[in-house]
Design an enzyme around this catalytic site. Structure first.
Site: not given
Length: 533
Positions: A401, A409, A418, A444
Protein backbone atom coordinates in the site's frame (compact mmCIF):
# COMPACT_ATOMS: atom_id res chain seq x y z
CA UNK A 1 -33.94 -33.51 -63.30
CA UNK A 2 -32.96 -30.20 -61.71
CA UNK A 3 -35.48 -28.87 -59.23
CA UNK A 4 -35.48 -25.12 -58.88
CA UNK A 5 -35.57 -24.02 -55.30
CA UNK A 6 -38.18 -21.36 -54.57
CA UNK A 7 -36.81 -17.90 -53.92
CA UNK A 8 -36.99 -16.63 -50.36
CA UNK A 9 -39.06 -13.60 -49.49
CA UNK A 10 -36.99 -10.53 -48.61
CA UNK A 11 -37.34 -8.21 -45.64
CA UNK A 12 -38.69 -5.36 -47.74
CA UNK A 13 -41.72 -7.42 -48.70
CA UNK A 14 -42.27 -8.37 -45.08
CA UNK A 15 -42.16 -4.71 -44.03
CA UNK A 16 -44.83 -3.90 -46.63
CA UNK A 17 -47.10 -6.62 -45.28
CA UNK A 18 -46.59 -5.50 -41.69
CA UNK A 19 -47.20 -1.85 -42.61
CA UNK A 20 -50.78 -2.69 -43.62
CA UNK A 21 -51.49 -3.93 -40.14
CA UNK A 22 -49.43 -1.19 -38.52
CA UNK A 23 -51.77 1.45 -39.94
CA UNK A 24 -54.54 0.01 -37.79
CA UNK A 25 -52.32 -0.29 -34.75
CA UNK A 26 -51.36 3.38 -35.16
CA UNK A 27 -54.89 4.26 -34.11
CA UNK A 28 -54.15 2.88 -30.69
CA UNK A 29 -50.75 4.55 -30.69
CA UNK A 30 -52.38 7.84 -31.61
CA UNK A 31 -54.83 7.47 -28.77
CA UNK A 32 -52.00 6.81 -26.35
CA UNK A 33 -50.06 9.77 -27.69
CA UNK A 34 -53.06 12.04 -27.29
CA UNK A 35 -53.52 10.85 -23.75
CA UNK A 36 -49.90 11.50 -22.88
CA UNK A 37 -50.03 14.95 -24.45
CA UNK A 38 -53.20 15.91 -22.56
CA UNK A 39 -51.84 14.43 -19.38
CA UNK A 40 -48.60 16.40 -19.65
CA UNK A 41 -50.46 19.57 -20.55
CA UNK A 42 -52.64 19.21 -17.47
CA UNK A 43 -49.59 18.56 -15.28
CA UNK A 44 -47.86 21.64 -16.68
CA UNK A 45 -50.95 23.78 -16.08
CA UNK A 46 -51.31 22.63 -12.47
CA UNK A 47 -47.58 23.14 -11.80
CA UNK A 48 -47.73 26.62 -13.33
CA UNK A 49 -50.80 27.56 -11.29
CA UNK A 50 -49.29 26.29 -8.06
CA UNK A 51 -46.02 28.08 -8.74
CA UNK A 52 -47.81 31.36 -9.41
CA UNK A 53 -49.93 31.03 -6.28
CA UNK A 54 -46.92 30.14 -4.13
CA UNK A 55 -45.10 33.22 -5.46
CA UNK A 56 -48.13 35.38 -4.67
CA UNK A 57 -48.39 34.02 -1.13
CA UNK A 58 -44.65 34.48 -0.58
CA UNK A 59 -44.79 38.07 -1.81
CA UNK A 60 -47.82 38.80 0.40
CA UNK A 61 -46.15 37.24 3.41
CA UNK A 62 -42.95 39.21 2.77
CA UNK A 63 -44.91 42.47 2.52
CA UNK A 64 -46.83 41.81 5.75
CA UNK A 65 -43.70 40.78 7.65
CA UNK A 66 -41.88 43.91 6.48
CA UNK A 67 -44.87 46.04 7.50
CA UNK A 68 -44.78 44.38 10.92
CA UNK A 69 -41.05 45.08 11.19
CA UNK A 70 -41.62 48.72 10.19
CA UNK A 71 -44.40 48.98 12.76
CA UNK A 72 -42.12 47.60 15.46
CA UNK A 73 -39.36 49.97 14.37
CA UNK A 74 -41.83 52.88 14.58
CA UNK A 75 -42.89 51.83 18.09
CA UNK A 76 -39.25 51.40 19.09
CA UNK A 77 -38.54 54.98 18.04
CA UNK A 78 -41.46 56.30 20.13
CA UNK A 79 -40.41 54.23 23.15
CA UNK A 80 -36.76 55.28 22.89
CA UNK A 81 -37.73 58.96 22.72
CA UNK A 82 -40.04 58.56 25.76
CA UNK A 83 -37.19 57.18 27.85
CA UNK A 84 -39.01 53.86 28.43
CA UNK A 85 -42.03 55.58 30.05
CA UNK A 86 -44.39 52.84 31.33
CA UNK A 87 -47.55 54.39 29.88
CA UNK A 88 -45.90 54.70 26.47
CA UNK A 89 -44.72 51.09 26.68
CA UNK A 90 -48.23 49.85 27.41
CA UNK A 91 -49.78 52.00 24.70
CA UNK A 92 -47.34 50.74 22.07
CA UNK A 93 -47.76 47.04 22.84
CA UNK A 94 -51.54 47.47 22.67
CA UNK A 95 -51.27 49.30 19.38
CA UNK A 96 -48.96 46.71 17.85
CA UNK A 97 -51.20 43.82 18.87
CA UNK A 98 -54.32 45.45 17.40
CA UNK A 99 -52.71 46.50 14.13
CA UNK A 100 -50.73 44.98 11.27
CA UNK A 101 -49.92 41.32 11.02
CA UNK A 102 -51.99 40.27 14.04
CA UNK A 103 -49.60 39.31 16.83
CA UNK A 104 -51.06 36.97 19.45
CA UNK A 105 -48.82 38.47 22.14
CA UNK A 106 -46.74 41.68 22.19
CA UNK A 107 -44.30 42.40 25.00
CA UNK A 108 -41.36 44.60 25.95
CA UNK A 109 -38.38 43.14 27.81
CA UNK A 110 -35.59 45.14 29.45
CA UNK A 111 -31.85 44.64 28.98
CA UNK A 112 -31.80 41.99 31.72
CA UNK A 113 -34.43 39.86 30.06
CA UNK A 114 -37.20 40.88 32.52
CA UNK A 115 -40.69 41.36 31.07
CA UNK A 116 -41.87 44.98 31.54
CA UNK A 117 -45.23 45.10 29.75
CA UNK A 118 -47.34 42.56 27.88
CA UNK A 119 -50.53 42.47 25.84
CA UNK A 120 -53.16 41.02 26.06
CA UNK A 121 -54.00 41.91 29.62
CA UNK A 122 -54.69 38.31 30.55
CA UNK A 123 -50.92 37.75 30.51
CA UNK A 124 -50.01 40.63 32.82
CA UNK A 125 -49.22 38.12 35.55
CA UNK A 126 -45.98 37.48 33.58
CA UNK A 127 -44.83 41.06 34.18
CA UNK A 128 -41.60 41.13 36.16
CA UNK A 129 -40.68 37.58 35.25
CA UNK A 130 -37.35 36.86 33.63
CA UNK A 131 -37.70 35.53 30.09
CA UNK A 132 -36.15 32.10 29.48
CA UNK A 133 -32.57 32.59 28.30
CA UNK A 134 -32.62 29.52 26.07
CA UNK A 135 -32.97 29.99 22.32
CA UNK A 136 -34.76 31.68 20.70
CA UNK A 137 -35.28 34.01 23.69
CA UNK A 138 -31.58 34.69 24.35
CA UNK A 139 -31.20 38.41 25.06
CA UNK A 140 -28.06 38.73 22.96
CA UNK A 141 -29.93 37.52 19.91
CA UNK A 142 -32.45 40.35 20.20
CA UNK A 143 -29.97 43.20 19.81
CA UNK A 144 -30.80 43.24 16.08
CA UNK A 145 -34.19 42.86 14.36
CA UNK A 146 -34.92 39.16 13.92
CA UNK A 147 -37.54 36.52 13.22
CA UNK A 148 -36.99 33.39 15.31
CA UNK A 149 -37.40 29.73 14.56
CA UNK A 150 -40.43 27.98 16.13
CA UNK A 151 -40.17 27.57 19.91
CA UNK A 152 -42.35 26.66 22.90
CA UNK A 153 -43.46 29.72 24.88
CA UNK A 154 -43.63 29.88 28.67
CA UNK A 155 -47.35 29.13 28.31
CA UNK A 156 -46.66 26.00 26.25
CA UNK A 157 -47.69 27.40 22.86
CA UNK A 158 -45.68 26.83 19.66
CA UNK A 159 -44.81 30.26 18.27
CA UNK A 160 -42.54 32.36 16.06
CA UNK A 161 -41.12 35.54 17.57
CA UNK A 162 -40.44 38.85 15.79
CA UNK A 163 -38.17 41.21 17.77
CA UNK A 164 -36.78 44.72 17.47
CA UNK A 165 -34.09 46.13 19.81
CA UNK A 166 -34.41 49.29 21.93
CA UNK A 167 -31.44 51.64 22.35
CA UNK A 168 -30.87 54.82 24.38
CA UNK A 169 -29.54 57.93 22.62
CA UNK A 170 -26.04 56.91 23.75
CA UNK A 171 -26.57 53.53 22.00
CA UNK A 172 -26.91 51.70 25.30
CA UNK A 173 -29.02 48.57 24.90
CA UNK A 174 -32.37 48.93 26.71
CA UNK A 175 -34.15 45.71 25.74
CA UNK A 176 -36.44 44.72 22.90
CA UNK A 177 -40.00 44.64 21.60
CA UNK A 178 -41.28 41.13 20.85
CA UNK A 179 -44.33 40.03 18.88
CA UNK A 180 -45.33 36.37 19.10
CA UNK A 181 -47.22 34.62 16.29
CA UNK A 182 -48.80 31.41 17.56
CA UNK A 183 -48.63 28.60 15.03
CA UNK A 184 -51.43 26.30 16.20
CA UNK A 185 -54.05 28.94 17.07
CA UNK A 186 -55.64 31.85 15.24
CA UNK A 187 -53.24 34.68 14.57
CA UNK A 188 -50.81 36.15 12.11
CA UNK A 189 -49.49 32.94 10.55
CA UNK A 190 -52.92 31.42 9.99
CA UNK A 191 -54.07 34.83 8.73
CA UNK A 192 -51.24 34.83 6.20
CA UNK A 193 -51.71 31.33 4.88
CA UNK A 194 -54.85 29.77 6.32
CA UNK A 195 -57.46 31.94 4.64
CA UNK A 196 -56.82 30.50 1.19
CA UNK A 197 -59.62 28.41 -0.27
CA UNK A 198 -58.86 25.66 -2.77
CA UNK A 199 -60.67 22.84 -4.48
CA UNK A 200 -59.43 19.47 -5.72
CA UNK A 201 -57.42 18.86 -2.53
CA UNK A 202 -54.89 21.62 -3.18
CA UNK A 203 -53.31 22.98 0.01
CA UNK A 204 -50.53 25.22 1.31
CA UNK A 205 -47.81 24.52 3.86
CA UNK A 206 -44.92 26.66 5.09
CA UNK A 207 -41.52 25.62 6.48
CA UNK A 208 -38.83 27.64 8.22
CA UNK A 209 -35.07 27.44 7.66
CA UNK A 210 -34.79 24.43 9.98
CA UNK A 211 -37.34 22.45 7.89
CA UNK A 212 -40.03 22.66 10.55
CA UNK A 213 -43.63 23.18 9.52
CA UNK A 214 -44.87 26.55 10.74
CA UNK A 215 -48.18 26.25 8.89
CA UNK A 216 -50.10 23.22 7.63
CA UNK A 217 -53.84 22.66 7.13
CA UNK A 218 -53.52 19.74 9.57
CA UNK A 219 -52.68 21.51 12.86
CA UNK A 220 -51.22 18.37 14.45
CA UNK A 221 -48.41 18.42 11.87
CA UNK A 222 -47.29 21.96 12.71
CA UNK A 223 -43.87 21.85 14.36
CA UNK A 224 -42.79 18.62 12.65
CA UNK A 225 -39.48 18.50 10.78
CA UNK A 226 -39.71 17.45 7.12
CA UNK A 227 -36.80 15.47 5.66
CA UNK A 228 -36.20 13.94 2.25
CA UNK A 229 -38.32 16.46 0.31
CA UNK A 230 -36.53 17.97 -2.74
CA UNK A 231 -38.97 20.89 -2.93
CA UNK A 232 -38.06 21.95 0.60
CA UNK A 233 -34.37 21.54 -0.27
CA UNK A 234 -34.82 23.89 -3.22
CA UNK A 235 -36.98 26.53 -1.55
CA UNK A 236 -34.66 26.79 1.49
CA UNK A 237 -31.81 27.51 -0.91
CA UNK A 238 -33.69 30.65 -1.91
CA UNK A 239 -35.14 29.28 -5.15
CA UNK A 240 -38.67 29.45 -6.49
CA UNK A 241 -40.16 27.11 -9.08
CA UNK A 242 -42.23 24.01 -9.68
CA UNK A 243 -41.64 20.28 -9.38
CA UNK A 244 -43.38 16.95 -9.43
CA UNK A 245 -42.29 14.83 -6.48
CA UNK A 246 -43.18 12.13 -3.99
CA UNK A 247 -43.56 13.90 -0.63
CA UNK A 248 -42.56 12.71 2.84
CA UNK A 249 -45.94 10.94 3.15
CA UNK A 250 -45.28 8.91 -0.01
CA UNK A 251 -47.85 10.81 -2.13
CA UNK A 252 -47.13 11.90 -5.72
CA UNK A 253 -47.57 15.69 -5.73
CA UNK A 254 -47.50 18.61 -8.17
CA UNK A 255 -45.89 21.42 -6.22
CA UNK A 256 -45.12 25.07 -6.75
CA UNK A 257 -42.82 26.77 -4.26
CA UNK A 258 -41.46 30.22 -3.43
CA UNK A 259 -39.03 31.68 -0.91
CA UNK A 260 -39.89 34.32 1.71
CA UNK A 261 -36.47 36.02 2.09
CA UNK A 262 -37.39 38.34 4.96
CA UNK A 263 -38.00 35.35 7.27
CA UNK A 264 -36.14 32.59 5.36
CA UNK A 265 -39.37 30.63 5.01
CA UNK A 266 -40.52 28.44 2.16
CA UNK A 267 -44.11 28.44 0.85
CA UNK A 268 -45.31 25.32 -0.97
CA UNK A 269 -48.63 24.95 -2.81
CA UNK A 270 -49.34 21.40 -3.96
CA UNK A 271 -52.01 19.09 -5.26
CA UNK A 272 -51.97 15.27 -5.46
CA UNK A 273 -51.08 14.20 -9.00
CA UNK A 274 -53.81 11.56 -8.99
CA UNK A 275 -56.42 14.22 -8.22
CA UNK A 276 -55.09 16.59 -10.88
CA UNK A 277 -55.13 13.86 -13.56
CA UNK A 278 -58.51 12.43 -12.62
CA UNK A 279 -60.48 14.22 -15.41
CA UNK A 280 -58.21 13.10 -18.25
CA UNK A 281 -57.93 9.59 -16.79
CA UNK A 282 -61.72 9.25 -16.71
CA UNK A 283 -62.01 10.49 -20.30
CA UNK A 284 -59.33 8.23 -21.70
CA UNK A 285 -60.69 5.22 -19.82
CA UNK A 286 -64.09 5.61 -21.54
CA UNK A 287 -62.48 6.03 -24.96
CA UNK A 288 -60.13 3.10 -24.45
CA UNK A 289 -62.97 0.63 -23.98
CA UNK A 290 -64.31 1.52 -27.44
CA UNK A 291 -61.08 0.56 -29.20
CA UNK A 292 -59.95 -2.27 -26.93
CA UNK A 293 -61.55 -5.21 -28.82
CA UNK A 294 -60.26 -4.39 -32.33
CA UNK A 295 -56.88 -3.42 -30.92
CA UNK A 296 -56.51 -6.75 -29.13
CA UNK A 297 -57.40 -8.66 -32.30
CA UNK A 298 -54.80 -6.76 -34.29
CA UNK A 299 -52.20 -7.29 -31.60
CA UNK A 300 -52.76 -11.03 -31.58
CA UNK A 301 -52.48 -11.22 -35.35
CA UNK A 302 -49.35 -9.07 -35.39
CA UNK A 303 -47.82 -11.17 -32.61
CA UNK A 304 -48.35 -14.39 -34.52
CA UNK A 305 -46.95 -12.93 -37.72
CA UNK A 306 -43.96 -11.30 -36.03
CA UNK A 307 -43.13 -14.56 -34.26
CA UNK A 308 -43.11 -16.39 -37.57
CA UNK A 309 -40.86 -13.77 -39.13
CA UNK A 310 -38.48 -13.34 -36.25
CA UNK A 311 -37.99 -17.03 -35.43
CA UNK A 312 -34.74 -17.48 -37.46
CA UNK A 313 -33.32 -14.21 -36.11
CA UNK A 314 -34.26 -15.25 -32.58
CA UNK A 315 -32.51 -18.59 -32.96
CA UNK A 316 -29.36 -16.89 -34.23
CA UNK A 317 -29.52 -14.33 -31.41
CA UNK A 318 -29.83 -17.08 -28.79
CA UNK A 319 -26.78 -18.82 -30.25
CA UNK A 320 -24.77 -15.60 -30.02
CA UNK A 321 -26.05 -14.99 -26.48
CA UNK A 322 -24.87 -18.43 -25.37
CA UNK A 323 -21.33 -17.60 -26.46
CA UNK A 324 -18.84 -18.85 -28.97
CA UNK A 325 -18.44 -22.51 -28.00
CA UNK A 326 -16.82 -25.34 -29.85
CA UNK A 327 -20.05 -26.32 -31.66
CA UNK A 328 -20.92 -22.78 -32.76
CA UNK A 329 -20.73 -23.46 -36.51
CA UNK A 330 -22.84 -26.62 -36.17
CA UNK A 331 -25.56 -24.80 -34.21
CA UNK A 332 -25.67 -21.94 -36.73
CA UNK A 333 -25.97 -24.44 -39.60
CA UNK A 334 -29.04 -26.02 -38.00
CA UNK A 335 -31.01 -22.73 -38.09
CA UNK A 336 -33.59 -22.69 -40.90
CA UNK A 337 -33.45 -19.23 -42.50
CA UNK A 338 -36.36 -18.91 -44.90
CA UNK A 339 -35.88 -15.32 -46.06
CA UNK A 340 -33.01 -13.43 -47.60
CA UNK A 341 -31.88 -11.20 -44.73
CA UNK A 342 -31.80 -14.05 -42.20
CA UNK A 343 -29.82 -16.19 -44.64
CA UNK A 344 -27.23 -13.46 -45.14
CA UNK A 345 -26.94 -12.95 -41.38
CA UNK A 346 -26.40 -16.69 -40.96
CA UNK A 347 -23.57 -16.60 -43.48
CA UNK A 348 -22.02 -13.59 -41.76
CA UNK A 349 -22.10 -15.35 -38.40
CA UNK A 350 -20.40 -18.42 -39.85
CA UNK A 351 -17.67 -16.25 -41.38
CA UNK A 352 -17.25 -14.19 -38.18
CA UNK A 353 -17.11 -17.17 -35.82
CA UNK A 354 -13.50 -17.87 -36.70
CA UNK A 355 -12.47 -14.23 -36.34
CA UNK A 356 -14.25 -13.92 -33.01
CA UNK A 357 -12.56 -17.04 -31.70
CA UNK A 358 -9.15 -15.56 -32.51
CA UNK A 359 -10.02 -12.28 -30.81
CA UNK A 360 -11.51 -13.91 -27.73
CA UNK A 361 -8.13 -14.51 -26.16
CA UNK A 362 -7.22 -10.83 -26.54
CA UNK A 363 -10.50 -9.75 -24.97
CA UNK A 364 -9.98 -12.18 -22.09
CA UNK A 365 -6.57 -10.63 -21.38
CA UNK A 366 -8.08 -7.14 -21.39
CA UNK A 367 -10.78 -8.23 -18.94
CA UNK A 368 -8.10 -9.39 -16.48
CA UNK A 369 -5.78 -6.37 -16.75
CA UNK A 370 -5.76 -3.08 -14.83
CA UNK A 371 -5.77 -0.36 -17.54
CA UNK A 372 -3.64 2.12 -15.57
CA UNK A 373 -0.69 -0.11 -14.63
CA UNK A 374 -1.01 -3.12 -16.90
CA UNK A 375 -0.98 -5.34 -13.80
CA UNK A 376 -3.59 -8.00 -13.14
CA UNK A 377 -6.93 -7.06 -11.56
CA UNK A 378 -9.14 -8.92 -9.11
CA UNK A 379 -10.40 -11.27 -11.81
CA UNK A 380 -6.82 -12.20 -12.62
CA UNK A 381 -6.14 -12.77 -8.91
CA UNK A 382 -9.07 -15.19 -8.69
CA UNK A 383 -7.70 -17.13 -11.67
CA UNK A 384 -4.19 -17.24 -10.16
CA UNK A 385 -5.50 -18.48 -6.80
CA UNK A 386 -7.59 -21.20 -8.46
CA UNK A 387 -4.53 -22.30 -10.44
CA UNK A 388 -2.35 -22.44 -7.30
CA UNK A 389 -5.01 -24.44 -5.47
CA UNK A 390 -5.29 -26.88 -8.38
CA UNK A 391 -1.51 -27.32 -8.64
CA UNK A 392 -1.10 -27.44 -4.85
CA UNK A 393 1.99 -25.28 -5.10
CA UNK A 394 2.98 -23.11 -2.12
CA UNK A 395 3.41 -19.37 -2.52
CA UNK A 396 4.14 -16.19 -0.61
CA UNK A 397 1.87 -13.12 -0.62
CA UNK A 398 2.95 -9.47 -0.46
CA UNK A 399 0.21 -6.92 0.28
CA UNK A 400 1.52 -3.44 -0.62
CA UNK A 401 0.00 0.00 0.00
CA UNK A 402 1.36 3.44 -0.96
CA UNK A 403 1.78 5.55 2.19
CA UNK A 404 -0.15 8.82 2.48
CA UNK A 405 -1.45 8.49 -1.08
CA UNK A 406 -4.38 10.78 -0.38
CA UNK A 407 -1.94 13.56 0.51
CA UNK A 408 -0.19 13.05 -2.82
CA UNK A 409 -3.48 13.35 -4.69
CA UNK A 410 -4.56 16.39 -2.67
CA UNK A 411 -1.20 18.18 -3.04
CA UNK A 412 -0.17 17.31 -6.61
CA UNK A 413 -3.45 16.33 -8.23
CA UNK A 414 -4.79 13.05 -9.59
CA UNK A 415 -2.57 13.09 -12.68
CA UNK A 416 0.52 12.93 -10.49
CA UNK A 417 -1.22 10.33 -8.32
CA UNK A 418 -1.78 8.15 -11.40
CA UNK A 419 1.88 8.61 -12.35
CA UNK A 420 2.93 7.46 -8.86
CA UNK A 421 0.74 4.34 -9.17
CA UNK A 422 2.22 3.51 -12.59
CA UNK A 423 5.78 4.03 -11.32
CA UNK A 424 5.23 1.77 -8.31
CA UNK A 425 3.85 -0.87 -10.69
CA UNK A 426 7.03 -0.58 -12.81
CA UNK A 427 9.25 -0.99 -9.74
CA UNK A 428 7.22 -4.07 -8.74
CA UNK A 429 7.88 -5.58 -12.16
CA UNK A 430 11.57 -4.82 -11.76
CA UNK A 431 11.75 -6.91 -8.58
CA UNK A 432 9.53 -9.75 -9.79
CA UNK A 433 10.72 -13.07 -11.15
CA UNK A 434 9.35 -14.78 -14.19
CA UNK A 435 6.25 -16.58 -12.97
CA UNK A 436 5.43 -14.09 -10.22
CA UNK A 437 1.94 -12.56 -10.44
CA UNK A 438 1.39 -8.83 -9.82
CA UNK A 439 -2.02 -7.27 -9.19
CA UNK A 440 -3.51 -3.86 -8.54
CA UNK A 441 -6.40 -4.37 -6.12
CA UNK A 442 -7.77 -0.85 -6.51
CA UNK A 443 -6.64 2.66 -5.60
CA UNK A 444 -3.13 2.52 -4.11
CA UNK A 445 -3.34 -1.14 -3.05
CA UNK A 446 -1.30 -3.90 -4.74
CA UNK A 447 -0.74 -7.63 -4.28
CA UNK A 448 2.09 -9.93 -5.38
CA UNK A 449 1.95 -13.74 -5.49
CA UNK A 450 5.40 -15.39 -5.34
CA UNK A 451 5.03 -19.09 -6.30
CA UNK A 452 7.35 -21.50 -4.56
CA UNK A 453 8.86 -18.82 -2.29
CA UNK A 454 9.12 -19.16 1.47
CA UNK A 455 8.32 -16.50 4.02
CA UNK A 456 11.88 -15.43 4.82
CA UNK A 457 12.90 -14.99 1.19
CA UNK A 458 9.67 -13.13 0.46
CA UNK A 459 10.39 -10.75 3.35
CA UNK A 460 13.82 -10.02 1.86
CA UNK A 461 12.29 -9.33 -1.57
CA UNK A 462 9.71 -7.06 0.04
CA UNK A 463 12.43 -5.10 1.86
CA UNK A 464 14.36 -4.58 -1.39
CA UNK A 465 11.19 -3.42 -3.12
CA UNK A 466 10.38 -1.05 -0.25
CA UNK A 467 13.86 0.48 -0.37
CA UNK A 468 13.73 0.77 -4.17
CA UNK A 469 10.46 2.72 -4.01
CA UNK A 470 11.81 5.02 -1.30
CA UNK A 471 14.97 5.80 -3.31
CA UNK A 472 13.19 6.33 -6.62
CA UNK A 473 12.65 9.93 -7.75
CA UNK A 474 8.92 9.77 -8.34
CA UNK A 475 7.70 13.14 -7.00
CA UNK A 476 9.13 16.59 -7.69
CA UNK A 477 9.97 16.85 -4.00
CA UNK A 478 9.90 14.32 -1.21
CA UNK A 479 9.94 10.55 -1.38
CA UNK A 480 7.15 8.06 -2.05
CA UNK A 481 7.13 5.20 0.45
CA UNK A 482 5.21 1.97 0.75
CA UNK A 483 4.17 -0.35 3.54
CA UNK A 484 4.21 -4.11 2.87
CA UNK A 485 2.67 -7.08 4.65
CA UNK A 486 4.06 -10.55 3.88
CA UNK A 487 2.53 -13.99 4.51
CA UNK A 488 3.04 -17.49 3.11
CA UNK A 489 0.74 -20.36 2.15
CA UNK A 490 1.51 -24.06 1.91
CA UNK A 491 -1.85 -25.67 2.51
CA UNK A 492 -5.30 -24.79 3.81
CA UNK A 493 -7.56 -21.78 3.36
CA UNK A 494 -6.24 -19.30 0.80
CA UNK A 495 -8.53 -16.55 2.06
CA UNK A 496 -6.80 -16.85 5.44
CA UNK A 497 -3.34 -16.16 4.02
CA UNK A 498 -4.65 -13.12 2.14
CA UNK A 499 -6.16 -11.84 5.39
CA UNK A 500 -2.86 -12.57 7.15
CA UNK A 501 -1.00 -10.45 4.60
CA UNK A 502 -3.54 -7.65 5.05
CA UNK A 503 -3.14 -7.84 8.83
CA UNK A 504 0.63 -7.66 8.48
CA UNK A 505 0.23 -4.62 6.20
CA UNK A 506 -2.01 -3.00 8.80
CA UNK A 507 0.65 -3.62 11.47
CA UNK A 508 3.30 -2.07 9.22
CA UNK A 509 1.19 1.08 8.91
CA UNK A 510 0.42 1.14 12.61
CA UNK A 511 4.16 0.89 13.32
CA UNK A 512 4.86 4.06 11.36
CA UNK A 513 4.64 3.10 7.65
CA UNK A 514 7.55 2.72 5.18
CA UNK A 515 8.34 -0.74 6.51
CA UNK A 516 7.75 -4.44 6.01
CA UNK A 517 5.79 -6.56 8.46
CA UNK A 518 5.42 -10.29 8.18
CA UNK A 519 2.96 -12.86 9.38
CA UNK A 520 3.74 -16.46 10.32
CA UNK A 521 3.53 -19.12 7.63
CA UNK A 522 0.02 -20.54 7.45
CA UNK A 523 0.40 -24.31 7.39
CA UNK A 524 -1.70 -27.43 7.75
CA UNK A 525 -2.16 -26.97 11.48
CA UNK A 526 -4.00 -23.72 10.90
CA UNK A 527 -1.89 -21.85 13.48
CA UNK A 528 -0.20 -18.50 12.86
CA UNK A 529 3.08 -17.30 14.34
CA UNK A 530 3.72 -13.59 13.97
CA UNK A 531 6.89 -11.59 13.52
CA UNK A 532 7.97 -8.26 12.18
CA UNK A 533 11.06 -6.74 10.62
Amino acid sequence: MHIRRPSRINLRQLILVLSIFSMLVMLVAGLAGTYQAQRQQLIDEVLSTNEAFAAKLAATASDLLRQAQHGMAYSADIIEKSGMTPTVLQAEVERLRQQGIGFNVVSITDEHGVLQVVSPGALRFLKGHRVDTDEPLSVSRHQVPAISKPFITVLGDLAVLMTHPLYAPDMRYLGYIAGALYLKTDGGVSRLFGQQYFHDETYVYVVDSSRRLIYHPQPDRIGQSILGNPVIDAVLQGRSGRQRLVNSQGIDMLAGYAHVPVADWGVVVQRPTSVALRPVDDLMWRVSWRVLVPAMALLVLLWLLSRWISRPLRQLALIVRDGYGENLAQRIGQVSCWYFEAQQLKRALLLGAGAVRSQFGLLLDAAHTDPLTGLGNRRALDVALRTSRTLGRSFAVMALDIDFFKRINDHYGHDVGDRVIRRVGELMRGHARQGDSLFRMGGEEFLILLPGMGLEVAVSVAERLRASVEQASILPEGAVTVSIGVAAWTRGDMDAVLKAADQALYRAKEAGRNRVARDGEFGESGRLSRGEI
